[in-house]
Design a protein around this motif. Structure first.
Motif, short mmCIF file in Angstrom:
data_model
loop_
_atom_site.label_atom_id
_atom_site.label_comp_id
_atom_site.label_asym_id
_atom_site.label_seq_id
_atom_site.Cartn_x
_atom_site.Cartn_y
_atom_site.Cartn_z
N TRP A 334 49.59 35.53 39.14
CA TRP A 334 49.62 36.56 40.18
C TRP A 334 48.45 37.51 39.99
O TRP A 334 48.30 38.12 38.92
N LYS A 335 47.63 37.66 41.01
CA LYS A 335 46.46 38.52 40.91
C LYS A 335 46.40 39.49 42.10
O LYS A 335 45.56 39.36 42.99
N PRO A 336 47.32 40.45 42.11
CA PRO A 336 47.36 41.39 43.24
C PRO A 336 46.10 42.25 43.29
O PRO A 336 45.52 42.57 42.26
N GLN A 337 45.70 42.62 44.49
CA GLN A 337 44.51 43.45 44.68
C GLN A 337 44.79 44.46 45.79
O GLN A 337 45.59 44.21 46.70
N ASN A 338 44.10 45.61 45.70
CA ASN A 338 44.20 46.60 46.78
C ASN A 338 42.87 47.34 46.89
O ASN A 338 41.84 46.83 46.43
N SER A 339 42.88 48.49 47.45
CA SER A 339 41.62 49.20 47.69
C SER A 339 41.11 49.98 46.48
O SER A 339 40.01 50.54 46.51
N ALA A 341 39.45 50.17 42.98
CA ALA A 341 38.60 49.34 42.14
C ALA A 341 39.13 49.26 40.71
O ALA A 341 39.07 48.21 40.06
N THR A 342 39.64 50.38 40.20
CA THR A 342 40.18 50.38 38.84
C THR A 342 41.39 49.47 38.74
O THR A 342 41.55 48.70 37.78
N TYR A 343 42.26 49.55 39.75
CA TYR A 343 43.43 48.68 39.81
C TYR A 343 43.01 47.22 39.86
O TYR A 343 43.53 46.37 39.15
N ASN A 344 42.02 46.91 40.71
CA ASN A 344 41.57 45.54 40.87
C ASN A 344 41.02 44.97 39.56
O ASN A 344 41.25 43.81 39.22
N ALA A 345 40.29 45.79 38.84
CA ALA A 345 39.74 45.35 37.56
C ALA A 345 40.87 45.11 36.55
O ALA A 345 40.85 44.14 35.78
N PHE A 346 41.87 45.98 36.59
CA PHE A 346 43.00 45.87 35.66
C PHE A 346 43.80 44.60 35.92
O PHE A 346 44.29 43.96 34.98
N MET A 347 43.94 44.20 37.19
CA MET A 347 44.74 43.04 37.56
C MET A 347 43.91 41.76 37.73
O MET A 347 44.46 40.71 38.06
N ALA A 348 42.62 41.83 37.47
CA ALA A 348 41.74 40.68 37.74
C ALA A 348 42.15 39.43 36.96
O ALA A 348 42.01 38.30 37.44
N GLY A 349 42.67 39.62 35.76
CA GLY A 349 43.08 38.47 34.94
C GLY A 349 44.52 38.07 35.13
O GLY A 349 45.03 37.21 34.40
N GLY A 350 45.20 38.69 36.07
CA GLY A 350 46.60 38.39 36.31
C GLY A 350 47.44 39.64 36.24
O GLY A 350 47.03 40.67 35.68
N TYR A 351 48.63 39.57 36.79
CA TYR A 351 49.50 40.75 36.85
C TYR A 351 49.94 41.20 35.46
O TYR A 351 50.32 40.39 34.61
N LYS A 352 49.89 42.50 35.24
CA LYS A 352 50.33 43.09 33.98
C LYS A 352 51.33 44.20 34.26
O LYS A 352 51.13 45.02 35.15
N TYR A 353 52.38 44.23 33.45
CA TYR A 353 53.36 45.31 33.52
C TYR A 353 53.06 46.24 32.35
O TYR A 353 53.31 45.92 31.19
N ASP A 354 52.49 47.39 32.66
CA ASP A 354 52.01 48.30 31.63
C ASP A 354 52.52 49.71 31.93
O ASP A 354 52.19 50.29 32.96
N THR A 355 53.31 50.26 31.02
CA THR A 355 53.88 51.59 31.25
C THR A 355 53.01 52.70 30.67
O THR A 355 53.38 53.87 30.74
N THR A 356 51.85 52.33 30.11
CA THR A 356 50.95 53.36 29.58
C THR A 356 49.75 53.59 30.48
O THR A 356 49.15 54.67 30.47
N GLN A 357 49.38 52.58 31.26
CA GLN A 357 48.28 52.71 32.20
C GLN A 357 48.65 53.71 33.30
O GLN A 357 49.81 53.81 33.70
N THR A 358 47.69 54.43 33.80
CA THR A 358 47.93 55.41 34.85
C THR A 358 48.49 54.74 36.10
O THR A 358 47.96 53.74 36.57
N VAL A 359 49.58 55.29 36.62
CA VAL A 359 50.14 54.78 37.87
C VAL A 359 49.10 54.97 38.97
O VAL A 359 48.51 56.04 39.12
N GLY A 360 48.88 53.94 39.74
CA GLY A 360 47.84 53.96 40.77
C GLY A 360 46.64 53.15 40.34
O GLY A 360 45.98 52.51 41.16
N ASP A 361 46.40 53.15 39.02
CA ASP A 361 45.32 52.33 38.48
C ASP A 361 45.85 51.03 37.90
O ASP A 361 45.12 50.29 37.23
N GLY A 362 47.12 50.75 38.15
CA GLY A 362 47.73 49.51 37.66
C GLY A 362 48.94 49.74 36.81
O GLY A 362 49.67 48.80 36.50
#
Length: 524
Positions: A334-339, A341-362
């Motif tokens: 799963w490689k979700p993308q949106n508008s 850029a930081t989020y897109n880079a974070f998810m580029a290798g596949g979906y990650k569930y991360d509770t430390t990353q800033t919400v909105g950036d992935g």
């Protein structure tokens, strides 16, 4: 179930027109008649195909969650969710939307099946071919028996409407509540008729056979504590060799490619059409994490695992990752993308569930720091998942699995004993545990089985009924010990009463039928 004439027969029997009560369905008529239809197996099977999907929608979507898992302490839903939060703390009223939704579904299916059977019996009396009419009647018996089993467990004492057309035409709208034991007996008699009339097997995946009826009967017998009968019926399913456990536990719940798998005994059938409303599965958005949302797939995480549920798994149990998303959970495909850029880079290798990353950036940080994984099929076809149409997916919802039959058998052998070392009971019980990659047991108790059922069927709408059948004293102890709060604010139920063991009958039904507010009476 991709049947060309899925809705072809809805004019000859009841569909949406109803009389004074939502649980008494009235027939509607058009040019279709018994003379010019039901003449082929395809026409008859197209009729009963309507029972496998659409009419379950009002229960399967949300009511199933709040009744089966929110009340049971498996799922958390926020206080801002006015329709569902009362189920978390047992403050729900008879005006609750989900209570009415479930009621309408089960009495609608009960009404449909009654009218379907009446039409099919009339057709057979006119010379219709019994070789395909009788199995269709048996399908109706299965569905009627199954919904009345749900009715008995959810409401306890409840109406039985065996002939809605006659009831409506006779103007007898003041229908009483019948004793819970009689509602269960009525359900059992319907399932026995289904067992007698259904085929050994069906060439169409997902359609019923007699072992589905046996399995549902085993579950009902266990609920009634008729352990000998539960054991017999469960063993008949086991010895049929028609079912087995799916090796990939998570795979059963994250892809419609696994619909009607070898473990699925009875499932609500879904399909995506041009307008899938009602025919699609809508659990994906209700459970999926917000950081998985795309322009194809809606996600609003209405239901989350409770903190208590997060503590329920043994170390190494693969069902945990198959059932919940927590920090570190990933899905490379799963490689979700949106508008962003930081989020897109974070998810580029596949979906990650991360509770430390800033919400909105992935990042993903909700009230319980987790999401439900079951029946979440991903961000859509464009993003490495399967087709998702907004809030609709094509994955089936399993109502009865082979794992259930195995655990029913083990519990039936145990019966009222403190523990058992019975070889066959342990084999059935440990087969479920071996699939989960947890150590087998050499002796099992009722608490062992209850715990196993909780983690095996988490978020499948079943645990509340397992708690309920323990009786009030034990149910209260279980509920009172659960942390139903958030990661930051624990919360416990201190006011659980016996009246909360069953749901109230919808207020609108009582208003229309004052008999429903009176003491129940015998049906038999």
């Amino acid at each position: 179930m991709k049947n060309k004439k899925l809705y072809a027969l809805l004019a000859i029997v009841i569909i949406t027109a109803s009389c004074k009560k939502t649980f008494i369905e009235r027939s509607s008529l058009d040019g279709t008649t018994l003379t010019n239809y039901y003449n082929t197996a395809e026409e008859v099977r197209s009729l009963t195909s309507t029972l496998y999907g659409l009419p379950w929608s009002g229960y399967e979507n949300r009511a199933m969650d709040v009744i089966g898992d929110v009340m049971a302490g498996n799922e958390y839903t926020g206080g801002g969710n006015a329709d569902d939060a009362p189920f978390l703390n047992f403050t729900l009223a008879s005006t609750a939307v989900r209570v009415a939704d479930a009621w309408k579904v089960f009495y609608k299916i009960g009404g449909w099946t009654s009218e379907y059977m009446k039409a099919l019996e009339q057709k057979k009396a006119m010379g219709g071919d019994a070789s395909f009419i009788d199995p269709a009647i048996a399908e109706c018996h299965f569905f009627k028996g199954t919904v009345y089993f749900f009715i008995a467990r959810i409401w306890g004492d409840a109406p039985i409407i065996n002939n809605p057309g006659e009831t409506a035409l006779g103007g007898q709208f003041n229908v009483p509540r019948y004793l819970k034991k009689d509602v269960l007996q009525f359900a059992l008699e319907e399932l026995k008729l289904a067992e007698a009339g259904l085929p050994e097997t069906d060439p169409v995946p997902g359609r019923l056979n007699k072992y589905a009826a046996k399995g549902m009967m085993a579950k009902l017998y266990l609920y009634r504590k008729d352990y000998d009968s539960a054991k017999t019926k469960a063993l008949e399913v086991i010895q049929s060799n028609k079912y087995d456990l799916v090796e990939d536990y998570a795979g059963m719940f994250n892809s419609s490619a696994n619909n009607n798998n070898k473990e699925s005994i009875f499932a609500v059938q879904h399909q995506l059409t041009g307008n899938p409303w009602g025919s699609g599965n809508q659990k994906n958005p209700d459970r999926g994490p917000g950081n998985l949302q795309t322009d194809e797939a809606s996600m609003w995480e209405l239901y989350l695992p409770t903190m208590d549920m997060r503590e329920a798994y043994e170390t190494g149990d693969i069902r945990r990752q198959g059932s919940m998303m927590e920090h570190g959970w990933s899905k490379p495909a799963w490689k979700p993308q949106n508008s962003n850029a930081t989020y897109n880079a974070f998810m580029a290798g596949g979906y990650k569930y991360d509770t430390t990353q800033t919400v909105g950036d992935g990042g993903q940080k909700n009230d319980t720091r987790s999401n439900i994984a079951k029946y979440v099929v991903g961000p859509g076809a464009k993003y490495g998942g399967e087709t998702v149409l907004g809030m609709n997916t094509g994955i089936n919802t399993m109502i009865l699995r082979y794992a259930d039959v195995l655990l029913i058998y083990a519990e039936a052998v145990l019966g009222d004993n403190a523990s058992t070392t019975d070889t066959e009971a342990l084999a059935a019980f440990n087969k479920v545990r071996e699939r989960a990659h947890v150590p087998v047991k050499s002796s099992i108790t009722a608490d062992d089985i209850l715990q196993e059922r909780r983690v095996e069927f988490a978020f499948e709408g079943d645990y509340w009924f397992d708690i309920q059948r323990q009786g009030f004293a034990k149910a209260k102890a279980i509920i009172s010990a659960q942390n139903r709060g958030t990661a930051d604010y624990p919360s416990y139920i201190t006011t659980f009463t016996e009246s909360m063991m069953h749901l109230p009958i919808p207020a609108v039904e009582v208003l229309q039928d004052p008999e429903l507010s009176k003491d129940p009476v015998p049906y038999y």
